[in-house]
Write a protein that holds these residues in place. Structure first.
Motif, PDB file in Angstrom:
ATOM      1  N   PHE A 199       4.942  14.012  -1.789  1.00 11.14           N
ATOM      2  CA  PHE A 199       5.337  13.023  -0.790  1.00 11.14           C
ATOM      3  C   PHE A 199       4.807  11.649  -1.172  1.00 11.14           C
ATOM      4  CE2 PHE A 199       7.017  15.665   2.568  1.00 11.14           C
ATOM      5  CZ  PHE A 199       6.370  16.887   2.425  1.00 11.14           C
ATOM      6  N   TYR A 245      -0.223  13.765  13.075  1.00  8.69           N
ATOM      7  CA  TYR A 245       1.140  13.745  12.568  1.00  8.69           C
ATOM      8  C   TYR A 245       1.815  15.056  12.956  1.00  8.69           C
ATOM      9  CZ  TYR A 245      -0.255   9.924   9.387  1.00  8.69           C
ATOM     10  OH  TYR A 245      -0.695   8.746   8.860  1.00  8.69           O
ATOM     11  N   GLN A 286      -3.280  -0.842  10.490  1.00  4.55           N
ATOM     12  CA  GLN A 286      -3.749   0.345  11.190  1.00  4.55           C
ATOM     13  C   GLN A 286      -3.908   1.543  10.280  1.00  4.55           C
ATOM     14  OE1 GLN A 286      -1.411   1.252  14.590  1.00  4.55           O
ATOM     15  NE2 GLN A 286      -1.720  -0.711  15.560  1.00  4.55           N
ATOM     16  N   GLY A 287      -3.014   1.691   9.383  1.00  5.67           N
ATOM     17  CA  GLY A 287      -3.135   2.812   8.469  1.00  5.67           C
ATOM     18  C   GLY A 287      -2.234   3.973   8.774  1.00  5.67           C
ATOM     19  N   ASN A 288      -1.452   3.904   9.873  1.00  4.90           N
ATOM     20  CA  ASN A 288      -0.537   5.029  10.086  1.00  4.90           C
ATOM     21  C   ASN A 288       0.542   4.985   9.019  1.00  4.90           C
ATOM     22  OD1 ASN A 288      -0.044   2.683  11.949  1.00  4.90           O
ATOM     23  ND2 ASN A 288       1.988   3.594  11.976  1.00  4.90           N
ATOM     24  N   LEU A 289       0.802   6.126   8.419  1.00  4.80           N
ATOM     25  CA  LEU A 289       1.668   6.196   7.257  1.00  4.80           C
ATOM     26  C   LEU A 289       3.071   6.646   7.626  1.00  4.80           C
ATOM     27  CD1 LEU A 289      -0.809   7.877   4.748  1.00  4.80           C
ATOM     28  CD2 LEU A 289      -0.304   5.438   5.035  1.00  4.80           C
ATOM     29  N   ARG A 344       0.853  -1.182   0.000  1.00  6.36           N
ATOM     30  CA  ARG A 344       0.000   0.000   0.000  1.00  6.36           C
ATOM     31  C   ARG A 344       0.889   1.232   0.000  1.00  6.36           C
ATOM     32  NH1 ARG A 344      -2.492  -3.602   3.478  1.00  6.36           N
ATOM     33  NH2 ARG A 344      -4.566  -4.246   2.773  1.00  6.36           N
ATOM     34  N   VAL A 362      -3.639   6.340  -4.650  1.00  5.09           N
ATOM     35  CA  VAL A 362      -3.530   5.222  -3.719  1.00  5.09           C
ATOM     36  C   VAL A 362      -3.202   3.990  -4.542  1.00  5.09           C
ATOM     37  CG1 VAL A 362      -4.712   3.831  -1.980  1.00  5.09           C
ATOM     38  CG2 VAL A 362      -5.232   6.272  -2.197  1.00  5.09           C
ATOM     39  N   GLN A 422      -6.388   8.782   3.651  1.00  5.00           N
ATOM     40  CA  GLN A 422      -6.438   9.710   4.775  1.00  5.00           C
ATOM     41  C   GLN A 422      -6.583  11.123   4.233  1.00  5.00           C
ATOM     42  OE1 GLN A 422      -3.294   9.152   7.669  1.00  5.00           O
ATOM     43  NE2 GLN A 422      -3.419   6.928   7.488  1.00  5.00           N
ATOM     44  N   PHE A 428      -5.952  10.391  12.859  1.00  2.20           N
ATOM     45  CA  PHE A 428      -4.501  10.317  13.011  1.00  2.20           C
ATOM     46  C   PHE A 428      -3.951  11.710  13.313  1.00  2.20           C
ATOM     47  CE2 PHE A 428      -4.182   6.125  11.003  1.00  2.20           C
ATOM     48  CZ  PHE A 428      -5.342   6.096  10.259  1.00  2.20           C
ATOM     49  N   TYR A 473       1.017  12.068  -2.146  1.00  2.00           N
ATOM     50  CA  TYR A 473       0.335  13.288  -1.746  1.00  2.00           C
ATOM     51  C   TYR A 473       1.055  14.481  -2.349  1.00  2.00           C
ATOM     52  CZ  TYR A 473      -2.397  10.927   1.926  1.00  2.00           C
ATOM     53  OH  TYR A 473      -3.281  10.123   2.613  1.00  2.00           O
ATOM     54  N   TYR A 488       0.987   5.540  -1.057  1.00  4.22           N
ATOM     55  CA  TYR A 488       0.183   6.724  -1.311  1.00  4.22           C
ATOM     56  C   TYR A 488       1.086   7.855  -1.793  1.00  4.22           C
ATOM     57  CZ  TYR A 488      -2.967   4.106   1.771  1.00  4.22           C
ATOM     58  OH  TYR A 488      -3.748   3.125   2.339  1.00  4.22           O
ATOM     59  N   GLY A 515      -0.773  -2.907   6.677  1.00  5.19           N
ATOM     60  CA  GLY A 515      -1.958  -2.069   6.593  1.00  5.19           C
ATOM     61  C   GLY A 515      -2.955  -2.317   7.694  1.00  5.19           C
ATOM     62  N   PHE A 554       6.100   8.576   5.888  1.00  2.00           N
ATOM     63  CA  PHE A 554       6.312   9.459   4.753  1.00  2.00           C
ATOM     64  C   PHE A 554       7.779   9.585   4.391  1.00  2.00           C
ATOM     65  CE2 PHE A 554       2.320  11.686   3.824  1.00  2.00           C
ATOM     66  CZ  PHE A 554       1.534  11.276   4.888  1.00  2.00           C
ATOM     67  N   GLY A 555       8.036   9.802   3.095  1.00  2.00           N
ATOM     68  CA  GLY A 555       9.344  10.234   2.668  1.00  2.00           C
ATOM     69  C   GLY A 555       9.536  11.714   2.989  1.00  2.00           C
ATOM     70  N   PHE A 578       4.239  10.245  12.051  1.00  2.00           N
ATOM     71  CA  PHE A 578       3.101   9.722  12.794  1.00  2.00           C
ATOM     72  C   PHE A 578       3.262   9.938  14.291  1.00  2.00           C
ATOM     73  CE2 PHE A 578      -0.295   6.973  13.984  1.00  2.00           C
ATOM     74  CZ  PHE A 578       0.166   6.170  15.024  1.00  2.00           C
ATOM     75  N   LEU A 609      -2.506  -0.009  -4.427  1.00  2.00           N
ATOM     76  CA  LEU A 609      -2.832  -1.066  -3.472  1.00  2.00           C
ATOM     77  C   LEU A 609      -2.311  -2.444  -3.835  1.00  2.00           C
ATOM     78  CD1 LEU A 609      -6.496  -0.027  -2.638  1.00  2.00           C
ATOM     79  CD2 LEU A 609      -4.410   0.458  -1.337  1.00  2.00           C
ATOM     80  N   SER A 638      -4.447  14.258  -1.335  1.00  2.00           N
ATOM     81  CA  SER A 638      -4.231  12.909  -1.849  1.00  2.00           C
ATOM     82  C   SER A 638      -4.233  12.903  -3.370  1.00  2.00           C
ATOM     83  CB  SER A 638      -5.332  11.981  -1.327  1.00  2.00           C
ATOM     84  OG  SER A 638      -5.185  10.692  -1.882  1.00  2.00           O
TER      85      SER A 638
END
Lengths: 113, 114
Positions: free
Chosen positions: A88, B35, A98-101, A31, A48, B103, B33, A35, A33, A96, A103-104, B45, A50, A45
């Motif tokens: 990003f 951040y 929980q979904g906390n991402l 998964r 996505v 999100q 969430f 942005y 994403y 996946g 990021f770069g 996060f 998947l 966004s």
């Protein structure tokens, strides 16, 4: 520890040119994403992705995902000034659950006439 | 429809003060969430809620940081005894709750600690 690395971090392009932003990540995940963030604004966004081999396109932007290589690309076709922003990629670790991402650091894109 | 809203948009605090940052998620969104985004960096996060349950707070940098979502809707991030290193933009995001759901981010609160 999951790491998400983008390159380049800064990109100055001329209008009409093509370029690719790369996003590498260090753990298994299917998964990913993308942005966009304009200066002083929040994240919007874009895509996505998947599954392995996923490809999505919107206007001049196309994103793809190769989970085996742990690589996603964001390809820009015939850039225009309006695409100037920071992009990003973010990975969803832990399968996946929980979904906390994660990021770069972002790629700051500047498109010049 | 209305997106994620956050207040205040800007907050200046003296070192040692307590601050409270508010997030109103999109109506009906189960997951919320927080951040932290330092200048020139990607968001990091902090914590995650599913309804009123705080399921992951592994990203909170110290015990000075506390988040709650008592009724499963509005959330508050509280920072006690603020330090200069707490200066950042604090972003809130919400999603419907499925593991693949996008999100949606709020505009953020820019916190400056003097």
């Amino acid at each position: 520890e999951l790491k998400v690395e983008q390159n380049p971090l800064f990109l100055s392009m001329q209008e009409g040119k093509n370029y690719t932003i790369y996003c590498n990540y260090s753990t298994t995940s299917d998964r990913l994403y993308w942005y966009r963030q304009d200066p002083g604004k929040s994240l919007e966004s874009l895509f996505v992705l998947l599954s392995n081999g996923a490809v999505k396109q919107e206007g001049r932007l196309m994103a793809s995902l190769d989970t085996k290589a742990r690589l996603s690309t964001l390809h820009i076709t015939a850039a225009v000034h309006d695409l100037s922003a920071t992009y990003f990629c973010a990975v969803d670790p832990d399968g996946g659950s929980q979904g906390n991402l994660i990021f770069g650091k972002g790629t700051k894109l500047s498109v010049k006439p | 429809g209305a997106g994620v809203s956050q207040s205040p948009r800007y907050k200046v605090a003296k070192r040692g003060q307590d601050v409270a940052l508010r997030c109103d998620p999109i109506s009906g969104h189960v997951s919320l969430f927080w951040y932290q985004q330092a200048l020139g960096q990607g968001p990091e996060f902090l914590t995650y809620f599913q309804n009123e349950a705080q399921l992951d707070k592994s990203g909170l940098p110290s015990d000075r940081f506390f988040a709650e979502r008592p009724e499963g809707s509005v959330s508050t991030l509280k920072i006690q005894r603020t330090q200069q290193e707490d200066s950042a933009v604090y972003l809130c995001a919400s999603s419907l709750g499925g593991v693949t759901d996008t999100q949606y981010f709020g505009p953020g609160t820019r916190l400056t600690v003097l």
